[in-house]
Design a protein around this motif. Structure first.
Motif, PDB file in Angstrom:
ATOM      1  N   ARG A 122      14.551   9.591  66.770  1.00  0.00           N
ATOM      2  CA  ARG A 122      15.041  10.425  67.873  1.00  0.00           C
ATOM      3  C   ARG A 122      16.303   9.819  68.462  1.00  0.00           C
ATOM      4  O   ARG A 122      16.465   8.602  68.485  1.00  0.00           O
ATOM      5  CB  ARG A 122      13.965  10.583  68.939  1.00  0.00           C
ATOM      6  N   LYS A 123      17.209  10.680  68.931  1.00  0.00           N
ATOM      7  CA  LYS A 123      18.539  10.238  69.373  1.00  0.00           C
ATOM      8  C   LYS A 123      18.470   9.161  70.451  1.00  0.00           C
ATOM      9  O   LYS A 123      19.153   8.142  70.357  1.00  0.00           O
ATOM     10  CB  LYS A 123      19.340  11.431  69.891  1.00  0.00           C
ATOM     11  N   GLU A 124      17.631   9.389  71.479  1.00  0.00           N
ATOM     12  CA  GLU A 124      17.587   8.437  72.598  1.00  0.00           C
ATOM     13  C   GLU A 124      17.100   7.074  72.111  1.00  0.00           C
ATOM     14  O   GLU A 124      17.613   6.027  72.509  1.00  0.00           O
ATOM     15  CB  GLU A 124      16.662   8.929  73.723  1.00  0.00           C
ATOM     16  N   GLN A 125      16.090   7.134  71.210  1.00  0.00           N
ATOM     17  CA  GLN A 125      15.530   5.881  70.704  1.00  0.00           C
ATOM     18  C   GLN A 125      16.569   5.132  69.859  1.00  0.00           C
ATOM     19  O   GLN A 125      16.755   3.920  70.029  1.00  0.00           O
ATOM     20  CB  GLN A 125      14.292   6.190  69.865  1.00  0.00           C
ATOM     21  N   ALA A 126      17.265   5.891  68.996  1.00  0.00           N
ATOM     22  CA  ALA A 126      18.281   5.269  68.143  1.00  0.00           C
ATOM     23  C   ALA A 126      19.374   4.641  69.006  1.00  0.00           C
ATOM     24  O   ALA A 126      19.867   3.543  68.718  1.00  0.00           O
ATOM     25  CB  ALA A 126      18.886   6.303  67.202  1.00  0.00           C
ATOM     26  N   ARG A 127      19.739   5.351  70.090  1.00  0.00           N
ATOM     27  CA  ARG A 127      20.794   4.856  70.961  1.00  0.00           C
ATOM     28  C   ARG A 127      20.353   3.557  71.654  1.00  0.00           C
ATOM     29  O   ARG A 127      21.109   2.598  71.738  1.00  0.00           O
ATOM     30  CB  ARG A 127      21.142   5.932  71.997  1.00  0.00           C
ATOM     31  N   ALA A 128      19.094   3.554  72.097  1.00  0.00           N
ATOM     32  CA  ALA A 128      18.570   2.357  72.764  1.00  0.00           C
ATOM     33  C   ALA A 128      18.564   1.175  71.797  1.00  0.00           C
ATOM     34  O   ALA A 128      18.974   0.058  72.154  1.00  0.00           O
ATOM     35  CB  ALA A 128      17.165   2.631  73.290  1.00  0.00           C
ATOM     36  N   THR A 165      23.995   4.625  65.028  1.00  0.00           N
ATOM     37  CA  THR A 165      22.856   5.546  65.110  1.00  0.00           C
ATOM     38  C   THR A 165      22.893   6.609  64.018  1.00  0.00           C
ATOM     39  O   THR A 165      21.887   7.281  63.787  1.00  0.00           O
ATOM     40  CB  THR A 165      22.827   6.266  66.467  1.00  0.00           C
ATOM     41  N   HIS A 166      24.044   6.767  63.342  1.00  0.00           N
ATOM     42  CA  HIS A 166      24.197   7.892  62.405  1.00  0.00           C
ATOM     43  C   HIS A 166      23.104   7.932  61.343  1.00  0.00           C
ATOM     44  O   HIS A 166      22.383   8.927  61.206  1.00  0.00           O
ATOM     45  CB  HIS A 166      25.576   7.827  61.752  1.00  0.00           C
ATOM     46  N   ALA A 167      22.985   6.836  60.583  1.00  0.00           N
ATOM     47  CA  ALA A 167      22.017   6.831  59.477  1.00  0.00           C
ATOM     48  C   ALA A 167      20.561   6.884  59.960  1.00  0.00           C
ATOM     49  O   ALA A 167      19.777   7.674  59.426  1.00  0.00           O
ATOM     50  CB  ALA A 167      22.256   5.628  58.571  1.00  0.00           C
ATOM     51  N   PRO A 168      20.182   6.091  60.970  1.00  0.00           N
ATOM     52  CA  PRO A 168      18.788   6.206  61.438  1.00  0.00           C
ATOM     53  C   PRO A 168      18.428   7.637  61.847  1.00  0.00           C
ATOM     54  O   PRO A 168      17.353   8.134  61.515  1.00  0.00           O
ATOM     55  CB  PRO A 168      18.738   5.243  62.635  1.00  0.00           C
ATOM     56  N   CYS A 169      19.333   8.306  62.573  1.00  0.00           N
ATOM     57  CA  CYS A 169      19.044   9.675  63.014  1.00  0.00           C
ATOM     58  C   CYS A 169      18.994  10.634  61.824  1.00  0.00           C
ATOM     59  O   CYS A 169      18.125  11.492  61.741  1.00  0.00           O
ATOM     60  CB  CYS A 169      20.099  10.162  64.006  1.00  0.00           C
ATOM     61  N   LEU A 170      19.940  10.461  60.893  1.00  0.00           N
ATOM     62  CA  LEU A 170      20.078  11.437  59.804  1.00  0.00           C
ATOM     63  C   LEU A 170      19.023  11.240  58.724  1.00  0.00           C
ATOM     64  O   LEU A 170      18.410  12.208  58.270  1.00  0.00           O
ATOM     65  CB  LEU A 170      21.480  11.311  59.193  1.00  0.00           C
TER      66      LEU A 170
END
Lengths: 310, 268
Positions: free
Chosen positions: B137-143, B127-132
């Motif tokens: 959004r964190k929840e979406q990246a995590r999903a 999730t690091h690069a998509p979020c940064l």
């Protein structure tokens, strides 16, 4: 530590031979050395305890006096503020030194060269006597008479501010080298992976490289902090209001030099001991997941190493 | 995988629609020329394998594709864009660092030594690069990361740190990390060379799965079986040039060039 480990090892080994008695190797040399050390230590203690010039009663009287505690407070404040300036500035200078921009690299190298190349004591006196160089501090447009800020140097840079400037600016140079070493210790593949994911160089530095460099940076920065705590005593030469300044002020009037120096030394020892314990736990935390477990030096060893440095 | 295909194509397209097109690409390190004029093309949806002995320039060329190395001569186009430069009239203008980073986001890369971020969990690695950089959004990246982990066969292992995973598992996390940026092109730099033999299969399986879904892939590898089975084209490189290329059955089965024959007789 290692002695107890090896004797335990010997015993464990001995129990395994249950069919025959095993006589462990006797370390007669160690017993002899211990006896000599104990004798020397006892005679030194006795001579100190019996020496009337030390005035242990006076030491006790002064140990928690207000002026001593105020000095301890200033010493702690100087240590904390100088280390904050040093760490933040050190990261900036380290990143500048590793930058692709040759101007930033040159400026950072020059900074480290100058502040590591002159004695801290000289730098402290320099900042203490700054007014002899610039009577007024002026901030404005260069080569014009327009000034936004224009104040008397002595009004702004008192002894404490001069002490903070000297210790902080000096620490930046040392911290920069520590941080630079930490950054260089991080595998280059981490940079490749970050850049390939589309991170910018500064994003890679902030979120990938520096967090990993912390593991390498924290232990030496702990040492730097311990060194800094003791270096604050140097600011006594400009009347920096620290612990040593405080006891000097008093013993210059009542001539109880030795008891008051012992008071200061006891406080320095106590503070360094607290920092050493803190460093032990910091190292344990940042060493997590790296190297084989149990290879860390024991708390007692760490504490003794810290004292040796003192 | 459909989402990866229907990205808006921005800017000018190369007339030939190639995902990667190299013409006369040169690269030197110090005085040593490691790429001596590479001509190569990869069409969208195609899997290309780069084969050849160590030191033949395969990995260097792969690193040029996402501008981890700058080229010294020739032209290299990815997805219709010149890599690292913008052509104005008869001059090439170097791209700003932010523009280079933006282009790299469209290209996923998997490394020989995984290069996972050891201070982050598997999930955080993904999730690091998509979020940064994509501001997901964190929840979406995590999903999305959970879905990707599932896809590479590591569902539920998101909380593990890289050091707690086997080499094969780490490399599969690394593939998931690259996929999380929804790239249009995936580069693999000897993805199984650092793995114990019994772990190679699980990584190759994930890559085959990816190829079936139509991902465009450039793979530097010594896995001849993978090249034969999955590749649409193989490029045999030696000493900084492409010696011969074609369909895997042809290049691996009946090579024309002496150097290809010599190499294949040693590895097959």
């Amino acid at each position: 530590m290692t002695t107890t480990d090896s004797t335990q090892g010997d015993r464990a080994l001995a129990t395994r031979h249950d069919d025959i008695e095993v006589v462990p190797l006797r370390h007669w040399g160690r017993w002899a050395a211990a006896a000599v050390v104990a004798l020397l230590a006892a005679s030194l203690m006795a001579s100190l305890a019996r020496n009337p010039n030390l005035e242990w009663g006076t030491v006790g009287d002064y140990l928690f006096r207000d002026f001593v505690l105020r000095g301890v407070g200033v010493t702690i404040m100087l240590t904390v503020v100088a280390m904050l300036i040093g760490t933040v500035g050190g990261v900036v200078v380290a990143v500048m030194r590793l930058s692709a921009n040759p101007v930033l690299r040159a400026v950072a190298s020059l900074y480290v060269w100058f502040f590591r190349g002159t004695p801290l004591l000289v730098q402290i006196i320099f900042w203490g006597f700054l007014a002899a160089l610039y009577q007024r501090i002026q901030l404005g447009i260069p080569f014009t008479d327009l000034h936004v800020i224009d104040v008397s140097t002595n009004a702004v840079v008192g002894p404490v501010v001069a002490a903070i400037l000297a210790l902080g600016l000096n620490e930046i140079a040392y911290a920069a080298e520590v941080v630079r070493g930490g950054i260089l210790a991080v595998d280059r593949g981490q940079d490749d992976a970050s850049l390939a994911l589309g991170l910018t160089k500064s994003q890679a530095m902030r979120t990938i490289t520096l967090p990993q460099a912390m593991r390498v940076i924290v232990p030496p920065m702990g040492n730097e902090t311990i060194t800094m705590l003791k270096s604050t005593a140097l600011v006594a030469v400009i009347g920096g209001k620290d612990l040593l300044t405080a006891v000097q002020t008093v013993y210059s009037q009542n001539f109880k030099v030795m008891p008051l120096l012992v008071v200061a030394a006891l406080w320095y020892l106590a503070l360094v001991s607290v920092l050493s314990v803190g460093q032990y736990f910091l190292e344990r935390r940042f060493g997590r997941g790296h190297g084989p477990g149990g290879s860390q030096p024991g708390l007692a060893q760490r504490w003794l190493a810290g004292r040796k440095g003192a | 995988m459909a989402t990866m295909m229907d990205h808006e194509r921005d800017g000018a397209q190369a007339p030939d629609e190639a995902m990667v097109r190299a013409t006369g690409v040169r690269k030197s390190f110090g005085g040593t020329e490691v790429l001596k004029g590479i001509d190569l093309h990869v069409r969208p949806g195609e899997v290309s394998c780069l084969l050849g002995p160590s030191g033949s320039g395969k990995s260097t060329f792969l690193r040029c594709i996402n501008h981890l190395e700058t080229i010294d001569g020739g032209r290299l186009h990815v997805d219709g864009h010149l890599v690292g430069y913008r052509q104005r009239g008869d001059k090439l203008h170097e791209l700003k660092a932010s523009e280079v980073a933006a282009r790299r986001r469209e290209i996923g890369m998997v490394f020989q030594r995984f290069n996972l971020f050891p201070h982050l969990t598997a999930l955080q690695n993904i999730t690091h690069a998509p979020c940064l950089v994509r501001r997901v959004r964190k929840e979406q990246a995590r999903a999305e990361a959970e879905v990707l982990l599932e896809r590479v066969g590591l569902g539920g292992r998101g909380g593990a740190y890289p050091a707690q995973l086997s080499g094969g598992q780490q490399q599969r996390v690394a593939i998931a990390r690259a996929l999380a940026m929804k790239p249009r092109l995936m580069l693999f730099d000897e993805p199984t060379s650092a793995l114990d033999p019994e772990l190679v299969g699980e990584v190759l399986d994930v890559m085959k799965d990816l190829a079936r879904d139509g991902m465009t892939m450039v793979v530097v590898t010594h896995e001849m079986g993978f090249a034969r089975e999955v590749a649409d084209s193989v490029w045999f490189m030696d000493d900084g040039i492409v010696v011969e290329h074609g369909e895997p059955a042809q290049v691996l089965g009946s090579p024309v060039h002496e150097r290809t024959k010599a190499f294949l007789s040693k590895v097959l």
